[in-house]
Design an enzyme around this catalytic site. Structure first.
Site, mmCIF file in Angstrom:
data_model
loop_
_atom_site.group_PDB
_atom_site.id
_atom_site.type_symbol
_atom_site.label_atom_id
_atom_site.label_comp_id
_atom_site.label_asym_id
_atom_site.label_seq_id
_atom_site.Cartn_x
_atom_site.Cartn_y
_atom_site.Cartn_z
ATOM 1 N N THR A 34 0.703 -1.238 0.038
ATOM 2 C CA THR A 34 -0.236 -0.124 0.422
ATOM 3 C C THR A 34 0.832 1.682 -0.143
ATOM 4 O OG1 THR A 34 -0.161 -0.129 1.990
ATOM 5 C CG2 THR A 34 -1.793 -1.430 1.141
ATOM 6 N N THR A 88 -1.862 -2.493 8.626
ATOM 7 C CA THR A 88 -1.714 -3.762 8.049
ATOM 8 C C THR A 88 -0.312 -4.607 7.577
ATOM 9 O OG1 THR A 88 -3.999 -4.221 7.732
ATOM 10 C CG2 THR A 88 -2.892 -6.047 6.534
ATOM 11 N N SER A 94 -6.811 12.522 4.200
ATOM 12 C CA SER A 94 -6.806 10.716 3.313
ATOM 13 C C SER A 94 -8.013 11.504 1.807
ATOM 14 C CB SER A 94 -7.500 9.327 4.195
ATOM 15 O OG SER A 94 -8.807 10.373 4.644
#
Lengths: 409, 409
Positions: free
Chosen positions: B157, B194, B409
Site C-alpha cells: 500500500t 496492516t 486521506s
C-alpha cells in the site's frame, strides 16, 4: 530553546485565596545555567495533615521513595521543590542530597526530618549538587514570602504556562479553601520529565481520610490524563491540610461537609490535570475520550487509554481527519473484552459507526467542522456492559518531535 | 501523496528461487483511483500444507476471522490479496465480499472454498466493492504468471520498497527452498494499515507441524517488531508448503532436517520482519533493543517493547541524543520486576549507566558517534535474573507526523 506558549494555555487565575498556615518562598539555586527561581520552599503550620500519590515506576527517584514513607506519618511542616534536576537514577549520592535538604530545613524549623517533603524535576541521572542545594535552601529560609504565581512559576521546567486552580467548600457552616499548583506537560523537552502537583487547604482533615480522598480524586483525574504514555520516574501529587479554617476535622464520608470537600478536592485535581494536558508538548488540540458500554469501569479506562495513547489516533486528530477506523484499531488492540459487531464510534456527539458498521448516509461535514476546533470529543461505545471512563489527552504534532528530537540537551 | 523511499531500504533480492507448486499472478481491480496492480492471486499445488498467525485485535477483519478457521483444515490451494481496502469493520457486507472471492476462485480451481485464503489491506470501514473484486479476480484467473517482484509490489500500500527474503535448508539430502514476501510499515499513512506476510516453500511439511514452526518463528520475529505500537485489525502471516521438493514430509522436531528447516523458516521471518521496520513510517534509524537479566524471557520482552514504543526514547534516537535517562524511564514504567540499583543501560556496546548509577568517567564521544549511524543498538541489563529478549524498531521523526497528520486521506 525557547518554547512557545501552548495555544491551549489558560491565563493564571487572578484571585487565588490565601491558605492560612501556608507560606510560599522561592530562591535561585541555579541548578541549571539560568537566571530564574528554581527552588520553591513552602512552610506549613504545625499539625498540617498530608497525603500523597506517587509514580508507579520501578525506577522511582529517592524523593519518591522517601515521600512514600513520609506520608505514612501523616503530618508535614515543609515542602522543597527543585526544578532543573530530577535527581532520579543517581543512587546513594542522590539520596544524600535529599537527606541534606530535609535536615537543613528541619534544623531551621525545629521539626522532624520526616516532616520535610522534597521533590525534584529535570534531567535524569545527574546527582543533585549538594552545594547548590544547601545555598539555595539557605537563601529560601531568609527570603520574603511570595505569591502563588511566583511559586507556580518556580516549579516549572519546560512548561509553557504557570498552572494553578482553586475551589472552596462548606464544612459545618465554615468555608474552606483549596489551592493547587502543578507543573508538567507529559515527559517534556530534552531530558525533562515529571508531573508535580501540590494542593493546599485550610480545612481540617484527618491524614488517613485525606489520603483516601486524594487517592479517590487521583483515580479519576491525574490517572486519566496522558500526553505520550511515558511515565516519569518522579511523578508526585501531595495534599496538605493546615486545619486553620477551624472546621470540625473531617474523618470519614459520614461527616457533615465531607462530600462537599471531596468534590472540591476532585475539582481542583481535575482542573490541574487538564492543564497539564493543555501544556502537552506540541499540543494543538485538547481531546476528551469517553468510553461507555464496556465490561467494567477498569476495562473502559484501559480502552480509553489505548485510544488516547495511539500515535495514529493522535496524528489523525492533529490533521483534523475524522479517521474513526484508527479508533477501531485502538479499541481492538487494547486487549479488553470487545465485540466488533456491537462497537460504535463518534466524534463531537455524531456517530460515524454504529454496531460494527459505518453509519448509513453518514455526513462527515459537521464532524469535520468539530475537528477544526481546539476541543475534540471522541466517543466509544462497546455495547457489551455498563463500564465507563473518561480520559483526556492532546494531539501529536510536529511540535512534539521538534521539542524531543531536534534539540540536543 | 508520494512517499520517499526509506533511507533504510534494501534492494529487492536479485535471484529468488522458483518454488515449485506456486504460481503468481496480479491484476488491476482498481480498489483505489490508481493505475497499478492491486490484486494478487497465487495458486498452490494440490495438498499444499498451510499454517497461519493472525492479529490479536478484538476488532479483526472478516478475512482474519475466516483465515483463523481455514488454517485448521491444514490445506490451501490459493491466496488472494487485495491492496487499497482492508475491508475491516464492514460487518456482513465485508464478509459477503470475501466469501464471493473464495467461491469464484474455488469454482475456477475446482477446490474447496475453505482452501482459498483472502487478505485485504488499506482503508478501514469501507466494504470491499464486490464488482471490482469480481472483475479483478476474473482478470487474474486469465493472467500470465508473474515474478516475485511483481507480486511483492502488488501487495504493497504505502510501503516505500517491495520486500522479499529467501533461505534454503537440507532435509534428508534434499534441498528445499523458502521465499517470503511481506508488506507493511507499521500502521502507515492515512487510513492505511496492516502487515501481511506470506512464506512459500517446496518442502513437504505436515500442516500441524508447519503451524508449530510458524508460531515459534512468529514469537521471535514478527512479535518482536514495532513501529508505533499500533496493532492492525488485519495482520496476517501465512506459510504454504507445496511438498514438491520431494523430501520425506516433516512431522516433528525429531525428523532429520526439521531443525534446519525451522532455522530457515525463522531466518526468512526475521528478514521480513526487519524489512517492515526498515520501512517504518518516517524511519531514519533501525534500532535493536536487547534486554538481559530480566526475571523471565516474557518480562524481558515486555520491557524491550516498553523501550521500543516509548515516544521519548524514539525521538531522542532520532535526535542522535544518547539520552539513557529516557531508557530508565521506559524500563520503570513497564510494570515488570526491576531493581533500580541493579539496572544498567548502554548504547552501541558502551555502558552509560551501571548498577543504578551513571558510569564514572563516562565518555559520550563514541556513543554519540554510534548514534550518528543508521543501525542503533540499545542494551538494557536488569541484573535480577536470566530472562532475555530482542526487539527491533525505528525512530520517531517528523516524517511520521507528516505521513499521518499533514495529509488528509
Amino acid at each position: 530553546m525557547e518554547l512557545e506558549r501552548s495555544p491551549l494555555a489558560f491565563p493564571f487565575p487572578e484571585e487565588l485565596p490565601e491558605i492560612v498556615g501556608v507560606e510560599l518562598r522561592v530562591a535561585r539555586a541555579r541548578y541549571k545555567n539560568w537566571d530564574r527561581a528554581d527552588l520553591t520552599f513552602i512552610t506549613l503550620s504545625e499539625s498540617t495533615a498530608v497525603a500523597g500519590v506517587f509514580t508507579q515506576s520501578a525506577c522511582a527517584s529517592s524523593e519518591v521513595e522517601l515521600g512514600r514513607e513520609q506520608v505514612k506519618s501523616g503530618t508535614a511542616r515543609a515542602l522543597v521543590v527543585n526544578a532543573g534536576n530530577s535527581n532520579a537514577f543517581t543512587g546513594y549520592r542522590g539520596r544524600e542530597a535529599v537527606e541534606q535538604i530535609m535536615e537543613q530545613v528541619a534544623d531551621h524549623l525545629g521539626c522532624k526530618v520526616s516532616e520535610v517533603f522534597v521533590s525534584s524535576t529535570g534531567v535524569i541521572g545527574v546527582p543533585l549538587p549538594k552545594d547548590k542545594a544547601r545555598e539555595g535552601v539557605a537563601q529560601a529560609l531568609n527570603a520574603q514570602p511570595c505569591s502563588w504565581l511566583e511559586a507556580a512559576e518556580a516549579i516549572c521546567t519546560t512548561d509553557t504556562f504557570a498552572k494553578a486552580a482553586h475551589a472552596s467548600a462548606m464544612i459545618g457552616g465554615q468555608r474552606v479553601n483549596l489551592v493547587g499548583i502543578i507543573k508538567g506537560s507529559g515527559m517534556i523537552a530534552p531530558d525533562m520529565a515529571t508531573m508535580l502537583g501540590y494542593i493546599f487547604t485550610d480545612a481540617a482533615v484527618e491524614p488517613a481520610f485525606l489520603q483516601q480522598l486524594l487517592s479517590n480524586a487521583n483515580r479519576e483525574t491525574f490517572s486519566c490524563i496522558t500526553v505520550d504514555g511515558d511515565t516519569s520516574t518522579s511523578d508526585t501529587v501531595l495534599a496538605f491540610a493546615t486545619g486553620k479554617a477551624g472546621n470540625p476535622a473531617l474523618t470519614a464520608f459520614d461527616d457533615a461537609g465531607a462530600d462537599a470537600f471531596a468534590a472540591a478536592l476532585a475539582d481542583v485535581c481535575r482542573q490541574l490535570a487538564q492543564m497539564v494536558v493543555r501544556d502537552g508538548e506540541g499540543a494543538s488540540k485538547f481531546i476528551t475520550i469517553r468510553v461507555s458500554g464496556a465490561s467494567s469501569d477498569d476495562s473502559a479506562h484501559r480502552i480509553a487509554l489505548s485510544v488516547a495513547n495511539s500515535p495514529l489516533v493522535k496524528t489523525a486528530i492533529a490533521g483534523e481527519d475524522a479517521n474513526w477506523g484508527r479508533v477501531v484499531m485502538a479499541v481492538g488492540k487494547a486487549g479488553e473484552p470487545a465485540d466488533r459487531d456491537k462497537l460504535s464510534i463518534g466524534f463531537g456527539g455524531i456517530w460515524a459507526a454504529r454496531d460494527g458498521l459505518p453509519v448509513e448516509d453518514y455526513d462527515e461535514t459537521p464532524v469535520a467542522e468539530h475537528l477544526k476546533g481546539q476541543e475534540i470529543d471522541v466517543t466509544v461505545d462497546l455495547g457489551i456492559g455498563s463500564g465507563r471512563a473518561t480520559v483526556w489527552t492532546c494531539d501529536l504534532t510536529h511540535g512534539y518531535i521538534s521539542i524531543n528530537a531536534d534539540y540536543r540537551s
